[in-house]
Motif scaffolding. Structure first.
Motif, mmCIF file in Angstrom:
data_model
loop_
_atom_site.group_PDB
_atom_site.id
_atom_site.type_symbol
_atom_site.label_atom_id
_atom_site.label_comp_id
_atom_site.label_asym_id
_atom_site.label_seq_id
_atom_site.Cartn_x
_atom_site.Cartn_y
_atom_site.Cartn_z
ATOM 1 N N TRP A 158 0.848 -1.199 0.000
ATOM 2 C CA TRP A 158 0.000 0.000 0.000
ATOM 3 C C TRP A 158 0.883 1.248 0.000
ATOM 4 O O TRP A 158 1.834 1.335 0.781
ATOM 5 N N THR A 159 0.556 2.187 -0.847
ATOM 6 C CA THR A 159 1.424 3.365 -0.973
ATOM 7 C C THR A 159 0.662 4.689 -0.829
ATOM 8 O O THR A 159 1.267 5.742 -0.726
ATOM 9 N N PHE A 160 -0.672 4.633 -0.879
ATOM 10 C CA PHE A 160 -1.511 5.826 -0.639
ATOM 11 C C PHE A 160 -2.459 5.505 0.510
ATOM 12 O O PHE A 160 -2.848 4.345 0.693
ATOM 13 N N TRP A 161 -2.878 6.540 1.247
ATOM 14 C CA TRP A 161 -3.657 6.282 2.473
ATOM 15 C C TRP A 161 -5.016 5.649 2.202
ATOM 16 O O TRP A 161 -5.538 4.940 3.058
ATOM 17 N N HIS A 162 -5.601 5.876 1.026
ATOM 18 C CA HIS A 162 -6.908 5.247 0.804
ATOM 19 C C HIS A 162 -6.786 3.737 0.605
ATOM 20 O O HIS A 162 -7.773 3.024 0.696
ATOM 21 N N HIS A 163 -5.558 3.225 0.376
ATOM 22 C CA HIS A 163 -5.386 1.773 0.232
ATOM 23 C C HIS A 163 -5.705 1.037 1.525
ATOM 24 O O HIS A 163 -5.870 -0.176 1.525
ATOM 25 N N LEU A 164 -5.770 1.763 2.629
ATOM 26 C CA LEU A 164 -6.041 1.131 3.925
ATOM 27 C C LEU A 164 -7.529 0.872 4.141
ATOM 28 O O LEU A 164 -7.917 0.367 5.198
ATOM 29 N N PHE A 165 -8.369 1.222 3.144
ATOM 30 C CA PHE A 165 -9.822 1.136 3.354
ATOM 31 C C PHE A 165 -10.466 0.220 2.323
ATOM 32 O O PHE A 165 -10.122 0.295 1.135
ATOM 33 N N PRO A 166 -11.405 -0.648 2.757
ATOM 34 C CA PRO A 166 -12.060 -1.530 1.791
ATOM 35 C C PRO A 166 -13.014 -0.738 0.902
ATOM 36 O O PRO A 166 -13.528 0.313 1.311
ATOM 37 N N PRO A 167 -13.273 -1.219 -0.327
ATOM 38 C CA PRO A 167 -14.084 -0.452 -1.288
ATOM 39 C C PRO A 167 -15.432 -0.013 -0.717
ATOM 40 O O PRO A 167 -15.847 1.123 -0.926
ATOM 41 N N ARG A 168 -16.134 -0.907 0.019
ATOM 42 C CA ARG A 168 -17.470 -0.500 0.492
ATOM 43 C C ARG A 168 -17.379 0.670 1.474
ATOM 44 O O ARG A 168 -18.269 1.508 1.547
ATOM 45 N N HIS A 169 -16.266 0.761 2.195
ATOM 46 C CA HIS A 169 -16.105 1.910 3.086
ATOM 47 C C HIS A 169 -15.655 3.149 2.315
ATOM 48 O O HIS A 169 -16.027 4.269 2.668
ATOM 49 N N LEU A 170 -14.881 2.949 1.255
ATOM 50 C CA LEU A 170 -14.491 4.118 0.445
ATOM 51 C C LEU A 170 -15.739 4.801 -0.097
ATOM 52 O O LEU A 170 -15.861 6.032 -0.088
ATOM 53 N N LEU A 171 -16.698 3.997 -0.541
ATOM 54 C CA LEU A 171 -17.943 4.551 -1.082
ATOM 55 C C LEU A 171 -18.681 5.356 -0.005
ATOM 56 O O LEU A 171 -19.033 6.525 -0.203
ATOM 57 N N LEU A 172 -18.861 4.728 1.153
ATOM 58 C CA LEU A 172 -19.602 5.383 2.234
ATOM 59 C C LEU A 172 -18.847 6.622 2.749
ATOM 60 O O LEU A 172 -19.438 7.688 2.975
ATOM 61 N N LEU A 173 -17.526 6.470 2.889
ATOM 62 C CA LEU A 173 -16.731 7.578 3.429
ATOM 63 C C LEU A 173 -16.713 8.767 2.462
ATOM 64 O O LEU A 173 -16.765 9.924 2.894
ATOM 65 N N ALA A 174 -16.645 8.484 1.171
ATOM 66 C CA ALA A 174 -16.642 9.590 0.198
ATOM 67 C C ALA A 174 -17.955 10.368 0.314
ATOM 68 O O ALA A 174 -17.953 11.610 0.300
ATOM 69 N N LEU A 175 -19.072 9.636 0.464
ATOM 70 C CA LEU A 175 -20.368 10.321 0.589
ATOM 71 C C LEU A 175 -20.429 11.129 1.883
ATOM 72 O O LEU A 175 -20.899 12.263 1.909
ATOM 73 N N MET A 176 -19.918 10.530 2.964
ATOM 74 C CA MET A 176 -19.921 11.254 4.248
ATOM 75 C C MET A 176 -19.011 12.474 4.190
ATOM 76 O O MET A 176 -19.359 13.546 4.645
ATOM 77 N N ARG A 177 -17.827 12.256 3.620
ATOM 78 C CA ARG A 177 -16.839 13.340 3.575
ATOM 79 C C ARG A 177 -17.387 14.531 2.792
ATOM 80 O O ARG A 177 -17.109 15.686 3.130
ATOM 81 N N SER A 178 -18.205 14.246 1.770
ATOM 82 C CA SER A 178 -18.760 15.344 0.977
ATOM 83 C C SER A 178 -19.736 16.163 1.826
ATOM 84 O O SER A 178 -20.089 17.274 1.450
ATOM 85 N N ARG A 179 -20.164 15.615 2.957
ATOM 86 C CA ARG A 179 -21.106 16.338 3.828
ATOM 87 C C ARG A 179 -20.440 16.899 5.080
ATOM 88 O O ARG A 179 -21.116 17.332 6.007
ATOM 89 N N VAL A 180 -19.122 16.870 5.128
ATOM 90 C CA VAL A 180 -18.413 17.476 6.266
ATOM 91 C C VAL A 180 -18.369 18.982 6.029
ATOM 92 O O VAL A 180 -17.653 19.457 5.147
ATOM 93 N N THR A 181 -19.175 19.714 6.815
ATOM 94 C CA THR A 181 -19.306 21.143 6.532
ATOM 95 C C THR A 181 -18.874 22.025 7.699
ATOM 96 O O THR A 181 -18.811 23.239 7.571
ATOM 97 N N ASP A 182 -18.637 21.439 8.863
ATOM 98 C CA ASP A 182 -18.200 22.247 10.013
ATOM 99 C C ASP A 182 -17.282 21.408 10.903
ATOM 100 O O ASP A 182 -17.060 20.226 10.640
ATOM 101 N N ALA A 183 -16.761 22.038 11.973
ATOM 102 C CA ALA A 183 -15.787 21.347 12.821
ATOM 103 C C ALA A 183 -16.405 20.094 13.455
ATOM 104 O O ALA A 183 -15.750 19.062 13.576
ATOM 105 N N ARG A 184 -17.679 20.181 13.815
ATOM 106 C CA ARG A 184 -18.325 19.045 14.486
ATOM 107 C C ARG A 184 -18.371 17.825 13.546
ATOM 108 O O ARG A 184 -17.974 16.728 13.919
#
Ligand SMILES: C[S@@+](CC[C@H](N)C(=O)[O-])C[C@H]1O[C@@H](n2cnc3c(N)ncnc32)[C@H](O)[C@@H]1O
Length: 399
Positions: A158-184
């Motif tokens: 593994w050479t990039f940090w996203h390699h540490l995550f399984p595909p189904r979590h990459l999908l969910l995390l990308a959707l969540m990350r797109s909704r990170v709008t404040d510090a909380r």
């Protein structure tokens, strides 16, 4: 010929069968030796070192290399001619028990339907990964070599940090990350990251949240993927646990704990030796003796949070600044510590106080610490002895 096993799931087996199975197929002799892959064909047992599978070899300069393919920026799963693949081997289902709030659990074998869902996810990630990386919704940051990060590169390629995550979590995390709008939501997202990587070990008992391989059974079942930072390292596993989306969404919506210590705080991100505000009291918890490589393991979060962040983080430097970290236990460590404590001593009044949290078993490091305090023109006026072991570690020691 696929040269691999079909995995069948058996329930209700005898205690003896369970004990026999518990040793697993990846075994080590517990003396820090490389583990073996152990399996039997027609009653004959075969043992192959994992390092042999990896193709370890000695380079001319004496270091060890291997034949694992180094993954690329747009990879998110192994390729068909890679040495290590991964696949789901069991699914842990849960449902409500009647009308009560309790839940009941059951393991089931992986079906064609499950694999089809995984394949839909793979297709989606393949289509979207470049866009997600461009938007900063999943990492495109390289794993820099280091004491702790080398294991990821060496044992998995593994050479990039996203390699540490399984595909189904990459999908969910990308959707969540797109909704990170404040510090909380950024902090909640960081909590989710801790529970969604391939470094989440499947724990099989209440005491099983440390160490490699199958958990020691001490009675009381708790089948769950543990979090990455149950210890302060980046450990890879052959059988990682992958949480369901519903549990991950729960983590994202569960409120953050309130700090009892302060209501208002200023978080300033700088080297202690460059600090510039006068204070009556300094409370510090310094690094010592290379116990934990904070400056490396922190990159696990930085990779996900550094781009496209809410305004609260505008002044932050999204780099672990490894070169600023006080490290080691030699002269450089002592010099770094003296520079930091001398600076803080300069910035406090004559009757100011410094409280230093310090735990170490090595007498030599305690002696260093005493010298550091004196060399920083501070005077020790009191010492408190505090038991710092966690509750579970104490219980484990007592049994
Ligand atoms: C023992 S840890 C503190 C852990 C913290 N109290 C907690 O509970 O999470 C030591 C910390 O010192 C930080 N550190 C290392 N070198 C530093 C420096 N030159 N200036 C300020 N902090 C430094 C490390 O990054 C690490 O976060």
């Amino acid at each position: 010929m696929h040269k691999r096993y079909e995995i069948a799931l058996r329930c209700g087996v005898s205690r003896t069968e369970l004990d026999e199975a518990e040793v697993g197929t990846v075994r080590s002799d517990g003396r820090g030796q490389e583990p073996y892959l152990v399996h039997a064909v027609n009653g004959i047992e075969y043992r192959t070192k994992i390092s042999t599978l990896r193709g370890d070899y000695r380079r001319e300069d004496g270091t060890t290399g291997n034949r694992l393919r180094l993954w690329d920026r747009d990879d998110f799963a192994p390729l068909s001619d890679d040495v290590f693949w991964d696949r789901p081997y069991a699914i842990h289902w849960k449902r409500r028990k009647g009308n009560s709030k309790k839940e009941e659990f059951e393991f089931r074998a992986v079906t064609g339907g499950d694999l089809a869902r995984e394949s839909t996810i793979d297709d989606l990630v393949t289509q979207k990964i470049a866009d997600w990386q461009a938007n900063g919704w999943i990492p495109d940051m390289r794993i820099e070599p280091g004491d702790k990060t080398d294991e990821l590169i060496r044992t998995r390629g593994w050479t990039f940090w996203h390699h540490l995550f399984p595909p189904r979590h990459l999908l969910l995390l990308a959707l969540m990350r797109s909704r990170v709008t404040d510090a909380r939501t950024a902090l909640l997202f960081a909590r989710v990251l801790d529970y969604t990587s391939k470094l989440c070990r499947w724990t099989t008992s209440s005491a099983g949240s440390s160490g490699q391989g199958a958990g020691k059974r001490t009675g009381g079942a708790s089948d769950n993927p543990s979090n990455v930072f149950y210890n302060q390292a980046l450990n890879t596993f052959f059988n990682y646990g992958c949480r369901s989306s519903s549990e991950i969404l729960e983590l994202f919506s569960k409120p953050l704990p309130n700090s009892q210590i302060f209501r208002q705080a200023n978080v300033v991100n700088m080297s202690a030796s460059e600090f510039d505000a006068t204070n009556d009291i300094y409370i510090t918890d310094p690094p010592y003796g290379d116990a934990v490589k904070y400056e490396e393991i922190l990159e696990f979060f930085i990779a996900w949070l550094r781009k496209n962040l809410p305004p609260e983080f505008a002044g932050w430097v999204w780099d672990s600044r490894r070169s600023l970290a006080i490290q080691g236990d030699d002269e450089a460590f002592r010099r770094g510590m003296v520079a930091a404590y001398r600076r803080m001593a300069e910035l406090m009044p004559d009757n100011g106080i410094q409280v230093i949290m310090f735990t170490h078993q090595s007498g030599a490091i305690w002696a260093d610490m005493a010298n550091i305090v004196w060399a920083s023109s501070l005077r020790v006026t009191a010492a408190w002895y505090v038991v710092t072991e966690t509750d579970s570690a104490l219980r484990e020691a007592a049994t």
